[in-house]
Design an enzyme around this catalytic site. Structure first.
Site, short mmCIF file in Angstrom:
data_model
loop_
_atom_site.label_atom_id
_atom_site.label_comp_id
_atom_site.label_asym_id
_atom_site.label_seq_id
_atom_site.Cartn_x
_atom_site.Cartn_y
_atom_site.Cartn_z
N GLY A 10 -9.88 1.43 8.26
CA GLY A 10 -9.08 0.83 9.34
C GLY A 10 -8.81 1.85 10.43
CG ASP A 35 -11.92 -0.43 11.98
OD1 ASP A 35 -10.78 0.05 11.98
OD2 ASP A 35 -12.14 -1.65 12.20
CB ILE A 36 -13.92 -4.48 9.55
CG1 ILE A 36 -14.81 -5.66 9.21
CG2 ILE A 36 -12.77 -4.90 10.46
CD1 ILE A 36 -14.13 -6.69 8.32
CG ASN A 51 -15.00 -5.88 4.60
OD1 ASN A 51 -13.91 -5.48 4.20
ND2 ASN A 51 -15.33 -7.16 4.71
CE1 TYR A 141 1.12 -5.43 6.94
CE2 TYR A 141 3.45 -5.41 7.53
CZ TYR A 141 2.23 -4.78 7.47
OH TYR A 141 2.11 -3.50 7.94
N1 SER Z 1 4.59 -3.16 12.59
C1 SER Z 1 4.40 -4.03 11.47
C2 SER Z 1 4.31 -5.45 11.88
O1 SER Z 1 5.00 -5.82 12.80
C3 SER Z 1 5.53 -3.87 10.49
O2 SER Z 1 5.22 -2.91 9.57
O3 SER Z 1 3.60 -6.20 11.28
#
Ligand code: SER
Length: 306
Positions: A10, A35-36, A51, A141
């Site tokens: 990344g 990076d991809i 990837n 996330y």
């Molecule tokens: N900066 C990130 C986001 O907004 C939070 O870790 O997804």
């Protein structure tokens, strides 16, 4: 570590680009960026298109370039993640699994992986959120970051692998890659710089912890060099620089002579922001390896505008 041979996944993201700039200046350090995506401009280090879920290809690069240290940044951020939670889990957790399994197999001396304030949920301590607390994240996330935080601890006990981690707040920098909830701050500064109006997707009083990119890079390097032979260190360490709301940033820009016009049109990202803490407790990072941020809001914005 001496004679570092570093692989970054990344590498074209916000953290990767800044780390490449910092590492390029270091002696006895070889850097392979992966990076991809393909870089728009030529990088100052070697680059391979890969990837991070492609285990065979990553393994061949680790062998070919004799890698002994990895920074694993490949991820889908909070806002983009909500558009495709299943893919987000796949990229965030399964790439972590790929990288850690290769790190174990190839005896990688040190691995860095960033966690996020997204691990916290709405119900807990929004002010000065403790390092250790019950966590019930409301984004995929956050869920994927929390799962990987637990895996760090597990793999450390199981395989004695040295994975180091920071729990990052919003990161301010001049590189905007997109897909995050804290991106509004970068977008607003860029709009001010380009003298164009900005429509902010968070409400003016939404407070979140922030940190400037140079402090993050310094923290990563301090943490990666820290001697943890005498104490436990399987945490993902909270760090933060300062607290920020869109209104505060707007006022700061005006004070600095940038009469930015900000309109507010809040969207689903408001809910994400409201589920995160306003400030986090970073005492443990201060105590364990000397975390000391150098950038306040004014200094960060000044740097971003220059
Ligand atoms: N900066 C990130 C986001 O907004 C939070 O870790 O997804």
């Amino acid at each position: 570590m001496k004679n570092k041979r570093i692989l970054i996944t990344g590498a074209l993201g916000q953290l990767g680009l800044a780390l490449i700039r910092a590492l390029s200046k270091q002696e006895n350090t070889y850097v392979l960026a992966t990076d991809i995506n393909i870089p728009k401009d030529k990088l100052s280090v070697d680059f391979e298109h890969v990837n991070a879920l492609n285990k065979n290809r990553l393994e061949s690069l680790i062998t070919k370039y004799e890698i002994n240290c990895i920074y694993h940044f490949a991820a889908i951020l909070s806002a983009n993640g909500e558009n495709n939670p299943f893919m987000s889990w796949d990229v965030n957790v399964n790439s972590f699994q790929v990288v850690v399994s290769l790190a174990i197999k190839h005896k990688i001396q040190r691995l860095f992986w960033p966690s996020s304030i997204a691990v916290y949920g709405r119900d807990k301590n929004p002010i000065n959120a403790p390092q250790q607390v019950d966590m019930n994240p409301l984004t995929i996330y956050g869920v994927s970051k929390l799962a990987s935080e637990k895996l760090i601890m597990y793999y450390h006990y199981k395989y004695n692998i040295d994975i180091r981690s920071l729990r990052l707040p919003g990161v301010l920098s001049s590189d905007l890659v997109g897909g995050g909830t804290t991106d509004y701050a970068i977008e607003m500064v860029q709009a001010a710089k380009n003298r164009i109006p900005y429509t902010c997707f968070l409400a003016p009083q939404t407070e979140l912890p922030m940190v400037y990119i140079d402090d993050v890079i310094m923290a990563m390097q301090q943490l990666m060099e820290a001697d943890f032979s005498t104490h436990q260190r399987t945490h993902s360490y909270n760090i933060m620089g300062f607290r920020l709301t869109p209104r505060k940033l707007e006022n700061q820009l005006k004070k600095m002579g940038f009469p930015v016009v900000v309109n507010y049109n809040i969207d689903y990202r408001q809910q994400i922001a409201e589920s995160w803490p306003q400030t986090i407790d970073d005492q443990l990072a201060k105590k364990d390896w000397g975390w000391t941020p150098k950038f306040d809001l004014k200094r960060s914005v000044k740097r971003m505008l220059s």
